[in-house]
Design an enzyme around this catalytic site. Sequence first.
Site, PDB file in Angstrom:
ATOM      1  N   GLY A 204       0.811  -1.205   0.000  1.00  0.00           N
ATOM      2  CA  GLY A 204       0.000   0.000   0.000  1.00  0.00           C
ATOM      3  C   GLY A 204       0.843   1.251   0.000  1.00  0.00           C
ATOM      4  O   GLY A 204       2.042   1.218   0.302  1.00  0.00           O
ATOM      5  N   PRO A 205       0.232   2.377  -0.337  1.00  0.00           N
ATOM      6  CA  PRO A 205       0.965   3.659  -0.355  1.00  0.00           C
ATOM      7  C   PRO A 205       1.463   4.023   1.034  1.00  0.00           C
ATOM      8  O   PRO A 205       0.986   3.494   2.043  1.00  0.00           O
ATOM      9  CB  PRO A 205      -0.094   4.661  -0.864  1.00  0.00           C
ATOM     10  CG  PRO A 205      -1.177   3.832  -1.461  1.00  0.00           C
ATOM     11  CD  PRO A 205      -1.167   2.531  -0.746  1.00  0.00           C
ATOM     12  N   GLY A 209      -1.043   2.877   7.138  1.00  0.00           N
ATOM     13  CA  GLY A 209      -1.159   2.163   8.403  1.00  0.00           C
ATOM     14  C   GLY A 209      -0.696   0.726   8.366  1.00  0.00           C
ATOM     15  O   GLY A 209      -1.223  -0.110   9.106  1.00  0.00           O
ATOM     16  N   LYS A 210       0.304   0.423   7.548  1.00  0.00           N
ATOM     17  CA  LYS A 210       0.782  -0.960   7.450  1.00  0.00           C
ATOM     18  C   LYS A 210       1.456  -1.403   8.752  1.00  0.00           C
ATOM     19  O   LYS A 210       1.204  -2.499   9.247  1.00  0.00           O
ATOM     20  CB  LYS A 210       1.741  -1.084   6.264  1.00  0.00           C
ATOM     21  CG  LYS A 210       1.100  -0.783   4.912  1.00  0.00           C
ATOM     22  CD  LYS A 210       2.055  -1.014   3.773  1.00  0.00           C
ATOM     23  CE  LYS A 210       3.154   0.021   3.707  1.00  0.00           C
ATOM     24  NZ  LYS A 210       2.659   1.379   3.409  1.00  0.00           N
ATOM     25  N   THR A 211       2.306  -0.556   9.305  1.00  0.00           N
ATOM     26  CA  THR A 211       2.970  -0.887  10.572  1.00  0.00           C
ATOM     27  C   THR A 211       1.962  -1.006  11.701  1.00  0.00           C
ATOM     28  O   THR A 211       2.038  -1.924  12.534  1.00  0.00           O
ATOM     29  CB  THR A 211       4.023   0.184  10.911  1.00  0.00           C
ATOM     30  OG1 THR A 211       4.959   0.286   9.837  1.00  0.00           O
ATOM     31  CG2 THR A 211       4.752  -0.160  12.199  1.00  0.00           C
ATOM     32  N   HIS A 426      -6.304  34.851 -13.255  1.00  0.00           N
ATOM     33  CA  HIS A 426      -5.859  33.479 -13.506  1.00  0.00           C
ATOM     34  C   HIS A 426      -6.686  32.481 -12.688  1.00  0.00           C
ATOM     35  O   HIS A 426      -7.244  31.522 -13.241  1.00  0.00           O
ATOM     36  CB  HIS A 426      -4.379  33.358 -13.147  1.00  0.00           C
ATOM     37  CG  HIS A 426      -3.805  32.000 -13.363  1.00  0.00           C
ATOM     38  ND1 HIS A 426      -3.076  31.659 -14.475  1.00  0.00           N
ATOM     39  CD2 HIS A 426      -3.869  30.857 -12.615  1.00  0.00           C
ATOM     40  CE1 HIS A 426      -2.708  30.395 -14.407  1.00  0.00           C
ATOM     41  NE2 HIS A 426      -3.170  29.872 -13.275  1.00  0.00           N
ATOM     42  N   GLU A 427      -6.764  32.696 -11.371  1.00  0.00           N
ATOM     43  CA  GLU A 427      -7.527  31.773 -10.523  1.00  0.00           C
ATOM     44  C   GLU A 427      -9.025  31.861 -10.808  1.00  0.00           C
ATOM     45  O   GLU A 427      -9.732  30.854 -10.744  1.00  0.00           O
ATOM     46  CB  GLU A 427      -7.248  32.063  -9.042  1.00  0.00           C
ATOM     47  CG  GLU A 427      -5.803  31.891  -8.629  1.00  0.00           C
ATOM     48  CD  GLU A 427      -5.274  30.493  -8.909  1.00  0.00           C
ATOM     49  OE1 GLU A 427      -6.083  29.540  -8.902  1.00  0.00           O
ATOM     50  OE2 GLU A 427      -4.060  30.347  -9.132  1.00  0.00           O
ATOM     51  N   HIS A 430      -9.665  29.573 -13.781  1.00  0.00           N
ATOM     52  CA  HIS A 430      -9.740  28.174 -13.361  1.00  0.00           C
ATOM     53  C   HIS A 430     -11.114  27.857 -12.774  1.00  0.00           C
ATOM     54  O   HIS A 430     -11.773  26.878 -13.152  1.00  0.00           O
ATOM     55  CB  HIS A 430      -8.672  27.877 -12.297  1.00  0.00           C
ATOM     56  CG  HIS A 430      -7.306  27.634 -12.846  1.00  0.00           C
ATOM     57  ND1 HIS A 430      -7.047  26.701 -13.820  1.00  0.00           N
ATOM     58  CD2 HIS A 430      -6.109  28.199 -12.528  1.00  0.00           C
ATOM     59  CE1 HIS A 430      -5.748  26.707 -14.094  1.00  0.00           C
ATOM     60  NE2 HIS A 430      -5.160  27.613 -13.326  1.00  0.00           N
ATOM     61  N   ASP A 502       0.360  24.406 -14.513  1.00  0.00           N
ATOM     62  CA  ASP A 502      -0.894  23.968 -15.125  1.00  0.00           C
ATOM     63  C   ASP A 502      -0.635  23.301 -16.474  1.00  0.00           C
ATOM     64  O   ASP A 502      -1.230  22.263 -16.794  1.00  0.00           O
ATOM     65  CB  ASP A 502      -1.840  25.159 -15.327  1.00  0.00           C
ATOM     66  CG  ASP A 502      -2.207  25.833 -14.010  1.00  0.00           C
ATOM     67  OD1 ASP A 502      -2.275  25.118 -12.996  1.00  0.00           O
ATOM     68  OD2 ASP A 502      -2.418  27.059 -14.012  1.00  0.00           O
TER      69      ASP A 502
END
Length: 612
Positions: A204-205, A209-211, A426-427, A430, A502
């Site tokens: 997993g990424p 929570g693997k540990t 600009h924003e 978007h 962008d």
Amino acid sequence: MEKILKNLSTLILLFLLVSGIIILYQSPGKKVAPVSLSELVAEINQDQVKTITVESNVLNIELQDGNKQKASKESESSLSETLTNYGIDTEKLKGVSITVKEASGWSFWLATVLPFLLPFILISAFIWFMMRQAQRGNAQALSFGTSRARMLDPKDKKKRTTFADIAGAEETKTELEEVVDFLKHPKKFLSMGAKIPKGVLLLGPPGTGKTLMAKAVAGEAGVPFFNISGSEFVEMFVGVGASRVRDLFKQAKKNAPAIVFIDEIDAVGRHRGAGLGGGHDEREQTLNQILVEMDGFETDTSVIVIAATNRPDVLDPALLRPGRFDRRVTMDLPDINERDQILVIHTKNKPLEADVKLRVIAERTPGFSGADLANLLNEAAILATRRNKKTIGMPELTESIEKVMLGPERKSRVINKKEKEIIAYHEGGHALVGASLLHADPVQKVSIISRGHAGGYTLSVPTEDKGLHSHDYFLDELAMFLGGYASEKLVFGDITTGPSSDLERATNMARNMVMRYGMSRLGARTFGKKDEPVFLGREMHEERNYSEKTAQDIDIEVSHLIDHAFKRATEILTEKRAILEVLAKTLLEKETLEKDEFDAIVGIVTRTEVPV
């Protein structure tokens, strides 16, 4: 070396202290005048002497006026006999208080013998100290190949972790519950002819929570938990890692049933023959020993190895085959419901305001791992403390989301009026393009306050988690990426370096649509083959399995997607130029617009769907 210098300094200080005590003992505090016996007799006859203290052959004299003197007598005769020989007046002598003090053995040894013995004592102590250091060095050399694993005692309830402490990940818990049952009741499975699984690989990424999940398995089963990182096996000396592996499994077998957890196993479990040093380097010898221990001749020991990695593609095939890691359990990023549960767990010890809605925070954090959510809440707590608040509110939580995603605000950054206006348009471009497209993610916030490397930002998150993305979604996202670029060109007739990130994101998305997803006119196929990483865990280069003509077609198709997205963004902004003007002016005034304020300005926008 540091310990040696520290102990040597202690010995030197001890020597100085003893020497000082001896000097202080031998040196009187006040100068005493020496007198002869004839002078002493004369003073006694004149009634000037008050007391005489006899210590061996030394006479300590105190006069009537408080002054002190010292004299010496013959060792063969007594004091009275000596004074009589010098013509003492016996009547005057009766008026003097005479005290005889016997010399103690302690003062004799301290004043006479100790100065001679002290050098021998210090030399002996120094030799003992050096021999002890040598023995300790030999012990460290002998323990160089022992395991560095840390054991978690199952009886320690304060450090014990169970499945109840982990939110979400229900499928993972279900897979691992059987492992817990194996450890608790091994005979039940052995009677059916079932073999205890040798290993479980958690994939997993980072931050999922693997540990923590491995600790929960040990906590549920109530067995010892040996925790070690893959990098702790490897040293500069060949054979040390293999020795530590043997010692680790030896300790685990003594405490069986037990769990051995190897975090970041890709540090030693990479594909053999792909690294430097041929087949005899330290990492490969360590991996060979792990393979032997996991699938050796002993099959009756109930020791289960749990390993974690976020790079399963680099692991050696021999490590992944059945009989070693029998099970692979994937831990994905949490969905919206799991994020909500994780937030509840991490807010147990944090005071929240009554209007805090963790569900809203969960909705605005798609793609966040459990570690990201814990960091988010910690940042919110720090922010509330800096504001001298007693509780954490929604403003702190929402601001922490942006801080984790984009970095801290840079309010101190000086921006001239013209640049600020360009950023606002600009924003605004978007946000307006995103709000006008049917498949684009809805806009949650627009700001022209600088964060990290961004001059401003538009925060748009999906209303629900998505595992699959459609062709129309990518087209709308491309248009939204180019909304800022189109707005600058439409309003100012020129472009700046602002849209560089962008354009990079849009180009990567368009290229993936063509080369990975089959979402172009080139048909349902992929182009290029990525080589697996060798040393750095990153792709070194890509193998081209297509011709130069196809490469040109790919470039043409990518350019077509980008040009079409730019055209769509320009058409939307041209049609709604008035809304763009109001949006930019409001941003220049308020700097930040939340979703409600943004929707009030934009109004009911017709969300369009334009085919390619």
